[in-house]
Write an enzyme that holds these catalytic residues in place. Sequence first.
Site, short mmCIF file in Angstrom:
data_model
loop_
_atom_site.label_atom_id
_atom_site.label_comp_id
_atom_site.label_asym_id
_atom_site.label_seq_id
_atom_site.Cartn_x
_atom_site.Cartn_y
_atom_site.Cartn_z
N SER A 167 13.48 69.15 30.99
CA SER A 167 14.33 69.18 32.17
C SER A 167 14.52 67.75 32.67
CB SER A 167 13.72 70.10 33.24
OG SER A 167 14.59 70.25 34.34
N HIS A 194 17.52 71.61 30.42
CA HIS A 194 18.17 72.06 31.65
C HIS A 194 19.30 71.08 31.99
CE1 HIS A 194 14.11 74.03 32.97
NE2 HIS A 194 14.68 74.65 31.95
N ASP A 287 9.39 76.54 33.36
CA ASP A 287 10.10 77.01 32.18
C ASP A 287 9.46 76.43 30.93
OD1 ASP A 287 12.07 78.34 30.72
OD2 ASP A 287 13.39 76.60 30.73
#
Length: 352
Positions: A167, A194, A287
């Site tokens: 991310s 992400h 995540d």
Amino acid sequence: MSAIRVVIADDSRVTRDVLRTILTRDGDVEIVGEATNGLEAIELARRLSPQLITMDLTMPVLDGLGAIEEIMHTKGVPILVVSDRSHAETAYQALELGALEVMPKPTLESDDAERLLERVRLLSGVAVITRLRRRSLAQPLATRPVAPQNSEMAPRGFQYIIAIACSTGGPQALARLLNRLPANFPAPIVIAQHISHGFIEGMAQWLASLCILPISVGKHGERLKPGHVYLSPSESNLCITPHHRFQLQASQAEALYHPSGDVLLKSVAEVYGADAIGLILTGMGRDGVSGMRAIHLGGGQTIAQDEESSVIYGMNQEAVNAGVIHHIVALDDLPGRLMRAVRCTTHRQMPL
């Protein structure tokens, strides 16, 4: 607690008004200056010492890339690029120069408005360093790997597969990692980064300009090839079928992460078992933890980027704390670790 000091750099008055309204609505952000071009942004960064700058890319006098380069070479400040989606590839060049993240220009009522405020709060606390003057990137000297002629006849065409979740800070980490992998790298690499909708193609083009390995956005029904890097689109979640092809699954409306690292990693664990290699890099949130657990339980190898080399020690820390990581590795040591994991014997490094 004192308010976060932010400078807005954008030549559009309308955009500055929107950003100011969003960022100041909860009272924890103070706009200490506004720049209408890159030179003004450099001066405000020097004079006001903000905790973060939002930076447009297309401005008169000096554009955003020039401003970012100068700011990061004189007095490093966390920079969040807020750009039109049509400038996606240029936006990722900004990360190469030292910006922390890229996101689209929001409207007052959009989901991106809340994400902007969240990102400003997060990134304003990131420690950045003043950089040396940029060196030109070494150009790939080797030819790109050639796909097998009879790939449909082979049940797989590779032994190992690498699945990556990341991310905030991920694009920069991926650039440093993928840039150091050789043309004969024998495993496919699948990535869930992400990202805001509309920016993934630009990121793929930017990474492809830095690396020997071919890089593209995974497409539904596409067959995996060894030595190829695939990015998940943000609008859907990328999965792998037992036939070694991609399947795009609709993302849930309430999903926190786009795309989902867990969905990708779990599908890799299910299909490849002990031949799966999971890697979780810098980023905020949880995540990827469930996906890394699936790879761990399936007998695969699991690796996490270490805290010192991470922009945000979040996702990777959660995976480490969950006890599903075999190896914690510094970013610059990851290429060698992956080379050994897939038993690749050639390691040609290129400086980034």
